[in-house]
Design a protein around this motif. Structure first.
Motif, PDB file in Angstrom:
ATOM      1  N   HIS A  33       0.828  11.031   3.444  1.00  0.00           N
ATOM      2  CA  HIS A  33      -0.475  10.599   2.940  1.00  0.00           C
ATOM      3  C   HIS A  33      -1.084   9.595   3.923  1.00  0.00           C
ATOM      4  O   HIS A  33      -2.262   9.689   4.262  1.00  0.00           O
ATOM      5  CB  HIS A  33      -0.308   9.978   1.552  1.00  0.00           C
ATOM      6  N   GLY A  34      -0.286   8.628   4.374  1.00  0.00           N
ATOM      7  CA  GLY A  34      -0.626   7.745   5.485  1.00  0.00           C
ATOM      8  C   GLY A  34      -2.075   7.314   5.577  1.00  0.00           C
ATOM      9  O   GLY A  34      -2.785   7.676   6.510  1.00  0.00           O
ATOM     10  N   THR A  35      -2.527   6.481   4.661  1.00  0.00           N
ATOM     11  CA  THR A  35      -3.947   6.156   4.572  1.00  0.00           C
ATOM     12  C   THR A  35      -4.432   5.120   5.578  1.00  0.00           C
ATOM     13  O   THR A  35      -5.628   4.965   5.774  1.00  0.00           O
ATOM     14  CB  THR A  35      -4.290   5.630   3.163  1.00  0.00           C
ATOM     15  N   SER A  36      -3.531   4.367   6.176  1.00  0.00           N
ATOM     16  CA  SER A  36      -3.860   3.240   7.044  1.00  0.00           C
ATOM     17  C   SER A  36      -4.148   1.967   6.255  1.00  0.00           C
ATOM     18  O   SER A  36      -4.701   1.017   6.784  1.00  0.00           O
ATOM     19  CB  SER A  36      -5.040   3.557   7.983  1.00  0.00           C
ATOM     20  N   THR A  37      -3.758   1.937   4.987  1.00  0.00           N
ATOM     21  CA  THR A  37      -3.863   0.709   4.201  1.00  0.00           C
ATOM     22  C   THR A  37      -2.521  -0.019   4.233  1.00  0.00           C
ATOM     23  O   THR A  37      -1.462   0.605   4.301  1.00  0.00           O
ATOM     24  CB  THR A  37      -4.252   0.984   2.738  1.00  0.00           C
ATOM     25  N   PRO A  38      -2.548  -1.360   4.187  1.00  0.00           N
ATOM     26  CA  PRO A  38      -1.284  -2.104   4.248  1.00  0.00           C
ATOM     27  C   PRO A  38      -0.294  -1.707   3.163  1.00  0.00           C
ATOM     28  O   PRO A  38       0.895  -1.521   3.446  1.00  0.00           O
ATOM     29  CB  PRO A  38      -1.745  -3.557   4.091  1.00  0.00           C
ATOM     30  N   LEU A  39      -0.749  -1.547   1.917  1.00  0.00           N
ATOM     31  CA  LEU A  39       0.173  -1.268   0.832  1.00  0.00           C
ATOM     32  C   LEU A  39       0.703   0.155   0.861  1.00  0.00           C
ATOM     33  O   LEU A  39       1.904   0.389   0.744  1.00  0.00           O
ATOM     34  CB  LEU A  39      -0.490  -1.538  -0.523  1.00  0.00           C
ATOM     35  N   ASN A  40      -0.182   1.144   0.991  1.00  0.00           N
ATOM     36  CA  ASN A  40       0.278   2.534   0.927  1.00  0.00           C
ATOM     37  C   ASN A  40       1.301   2.827   2.014  1.00  0.00           C
ATOM     38  O   ASN A  40       2.360   3.405   1.749  1.00  0.00           O
ATOM     39  CB  ASN A  40      -0.879   3.523   1.071  1.00  0.00           C
ATOM     40  N   ASP A  41       0.985   2.452   3.242  1.00  0.00           N
ATOM     41  CA  ASP A  41       1.813   2.923   4.343  1.00  0.00           C
ATOM     42  C   ASP A  41       3.214   2.340   4.321  1.00  0.00           C
ATOM     43  O   ASP A  41       4.184   3.040   4.640  1.00  0.00           O
ATOM     44  CB  ASP A  41       1.128   2.618   5.676  1.00  0.00           C
ATOM     45  N   VAL A  42       3.349   1.084   3.948  1.00  0.00           N
ATOM     46  CA  VAL A  42       4.692   0.516   3.905  1.00  0.00           C
ATOM     47  C   VAL A  42       5.474   1.094   2.735  1.00  0.00           C
ATOM     48  O   VAL A  42       6.674   1.381   2.851  1.00  0.00           O
ATOM     49  CB  VAL A  42       4.656  -1.031   3.863  1.00  0.00           C
ATOM     50  N   THR A  43       4.812   1.310   1.607  1.00  0.00           N
ATOM     51  CA  THR A  43       5.493   1.891   0.448  1.00  0.00           C
ATOM     52  C   THR A  43       5.910   3.324   0.728  1.00  0.00           C
ATOM     53  O   THR A  43       7.067   3.712   0.504  1.00  0.00           O
ATOM     54  CB  THR A  43       4.570   1.853  -0.788  1.00  0.00           C
ATOM     55  N   GLU A  44       4.965   4.117   1.216  1.00  0.00           N
ATOM     56  CA  GLU A  44       5.278   5.518   1.500  1.00  0.00           C
ATOM     57  C   GLU A  44       6.302   5.631   2.617  1.00  0.00           C
ATOM     58  O   GLU A  44       7.225   6.452   2.553  1.00  0.00           O
ATOM     59  CB  GLU A  44       4.011   6.277   1.869  1.00  0.00           C
ATOM     60  N   GLY A  45       6.146   4.809   3.639  1.00  0.00           N
ATOM     61  CA  GLY A  45       7.088   4.860   4.752  1.00  0.00           C
ATOM     62  C   GLY A  45       8.513   4.575   4.318  1.00  0.00           C
ATOM     63  O   GLY A  45       9.465   5.247   4.744  1.00  0.00           O
ATOM     64  N   LYS A  46       8.693   3.581   3.457  1.00  0.00           N
ATOM     65  CA  LYS A  46      10.036   3.260   2.969  1.00  0.00           C
ATOM     66  C   LYS A  46      10.594   4.384   2.099  1.00  0.00           C
ATOM     67  O   LYS A  46      11.802   4.663   2.119  1.00  0.00           O
ATOM     68  CB  LYS A  46      10.019   1.939   2.205  1.00  0.00           C
ATOM     69  N   ALA A  47       9.698   5.051   1.347  1.00  0.00           N
ATOM     70  CA  ALA A  47      10.136   6.197   0.555  1.00  0.00           C
ATOM     71  C   ALA A  47      10.645   7.309   1.465  1.00  0.00           C
ATOM     72  O   ALA A  47      11.688   7.927   1.198  1.00  0.00           O
ATOM     73  CB  ALA A  47       8.988   6.703  -0.309  1.00  0.00           C
ATOM     74  N   LEU A  48       9.932   7.567   2.560  1.00  0.00           N
ATOM     75  CA  LEU A  48      10.359   8.608   3.492  1.00  0.00           C
ATOM     76  C   LEU A  48      11.671   8.237   4.165  1.00  0.00           C
ATOM     77  O   LEU A  48      12.521   9.108   4.424  1.00  0.00           O
ATOM     78  CB  LEU A  48       9.277   8.852   4.540  1.00  0.00           C
ATOM     79  N   MET A  49      11.861   6.952   4.440  1.00  0.00           N
ATOM     80  CA  MET A  49      13.119   6.509   5.030  1.00  0.00           C
ATOM     81  C   MET A  49      14.296   6.819   4.112  1.00  0.00           C
ATOM     82  O   MET A  49      15.351   7.272   4.565  1.00  0.00           O
ATOM     83  CB  MET A  49      13.057   5.012   5.322  1.00  0.00           C
ATOM     84  N   SER A  50      14.118   6.566   2.807  1.00  0.00           N
ATOM     85  CA  SER A  50      15.221   6.791   1.877  1.00  0.00           C
ATOM     86  C   SER A  50      15.423   8.272   1.569  1.00  0.00           C
ATOM     87  O   SER A  50      16.553   8.726   1.376  1.00  0.00           O
ATOM     88  CB  SER A  50      14.986   6.017   0.584  1.00  0.00           C
TER      89      SER A  50
END
Length: 411
Positions: A306-323
């Motif tokens: 989804h990677g919106t370029s918003t501070p909240l979305n990207d860190v949350t989504e990125g950590k989800a993808l990591m796990s």
């Protein structure tokens, strides 16, 4: 279930795209692969804190649809019809000759005819009730997206609009697949459209703090997963996929571009705009899609995030993808090029994921040069990464806590 079942494979036989990256699938793929940003300063947004947008250049509704259609349809419907016509031609369907009673339409949208409402509100303020067009309501209503598309292509089957904010397009594709599996339809036109770049709507997004303020460098403002990201660039666009059961497509000699192998959805049930910081909702949706597809997480080779370029979305989504995917599949966000087309994002990105599978190539995440140090993801930057890409996931997150995910595979 009329001889159909949950295990029946559903394939994509046609694609249509009308986005800031261009009119048509080939132009979209060329620009997305090049990582050429579409963001620009928007003179219509002067005075708003964020004055950037990604608009569709060169779209002439009168030329493409005729003067009458251009007059009576809001832009969000116009671009959906153009995309649908391209997708149907790509799939080899002639709506003049098919059994429309077996054709469904499922399209996503959030904000309806925003441009129509802006014009008519101004007319009401200037002239009173007599200044308001009798076409105001049918041009504005969200459900008219699917209704007008059905009229254009003579589709008389189930017809609906999904509204799960920025997950709407992904929800539409998943819902369409389930209609085919149930036997309710033989063909479904699925996707989403959004055209809400009005001063009013953009002001609302800006006041929320969702938008980038990189007005001095528009082409670099949308930078998903970058440590310096500061919000998204609003966009417009439409993406349409033609879905059919695989055996039906094979019987008529159609080319299957990809399989919609899995779909999952969830809700954070926590906050109206902020994603769950533990990413429980998006992880649940992705796991459901993987289970539905019968695919192990380790088999995923590409994630269109989804990677919106918003501070909240990207860190949350990125950590989800990591796990979810510790093996490090190729991750990208195409919003660095086209911005964020809101409800249309999931459908457009599903189409891009199909193209990545077809070309064994993952487009770069434009503008991202310094990946957030909190994120250990295999993000494609600078230039496209060559595959193989046989199995991909496309993720979407929306206001209201909506999450949706698709698993797409080679036929």
């Amino acid at each position: 279930m009329n001889g159909h079942g949950r295990s029946e494979r559903v394939v994509v036989t046609g694609l249509g795209l009308t986005t800031p990256a261009g009119l048509g699938v080939s132009r979209n793929w060329e620009r997305i692969t090049a990582g050429d940003s579409c963001a620009a300063a928007d003179p219509d947004l002067e005075g708003i804190r964020s004055q950037l947008s990604c608009r569709i250049d060169g779209f002439d509704a009168t030329e493409l649809l005729g003067g009458f259609a251009a007059w009576r349809l809001d832009r969000f419907v116009q671009i959906a019809i153009v995309s649908t016509r391209e997708a149907l031609a790509d799939a080899g369907w002639d709506p003049e000759s098919w059994d429309g009673s077996r054709v469904g339409v499922v399209l996503g949208n959030s904000l309806g005819g925003a441009a129509t409402m802006a014009r008519q509100t101004d007319a009401f303020a200037a002239e009173g009730p007599s200044g308001v067009s009798p076409m105001t309501i049918p041009m504005h209503m969200v459900n008219m997206l699917a209704g007008y598309v059905a009229i254009d292509c003579h589709a008389g089957g189930p017809n609906l609009v999904t509204a799960t904010a920025c997950a709407s397009g992904t929800t539409a594709v998943g819902t369409a697949r389930d209609l085919l599996r149930s036997g309710a339809c033989d063909v479904v036109v699925a996707g989403a459209s959004e055209a809400a770049l009005t001063r009013f709507m953009v002001s609302g997004l800006s006041r929320m703090g969702a938008l980038s303020q990189g007005n001095d460098e528009p082409e670099r403002a949308s930078r998903p997963f970058d440590s310096a990201r500061d919000g998204f660039v609003p966009a417009e666009g439409a993406g349409v996929l033609v879905l059919e059961r695989e055996r039906d497509a094979r019987a008529r000699g159609a080319h299957s571009r990809a399989v919609v192998a899995g779909y999952g959805a969830s809700c954070d049930a926590r906050h109206i705009t902020a994603p769950d910081p533990q990413a429980r909702g998006i992880r649940q949706a992705v796991r459901a899609a993987l289970a539905d597809a019968g695919t192990a997480a380790s088999e995923i080779e590409h994630v269109n995030a989804h990677g919106t370029s918003t501070p909240l979305n990207d860190v949350t989504e990125g950590k989800a993808l990591m796990s979810l995917f510790p093996h490090g599949p190729l991750v990208n966000s195409t919003k660095g090029v086209i911005g964020h087309p809101l409800a249309a994002a999931g459908a457009i990105e599903a189409a891009y994921a199909v193209l990545a599978i077809e070309h064994d190539s993952v487009p770069p995440t434009a503008n991202t040069t310094d990946v957030d140090p909190e994120l250990d993801i295999n993000l494609v930057t600078r230039r496209a990464a060559e595959g193989p890409v046989s199995t991909a996931v496309s993720t979407s997150l929306g206001f209201g806590g909506h999450n949706a995910a698709l698993v797409l595979t080679t036929p």
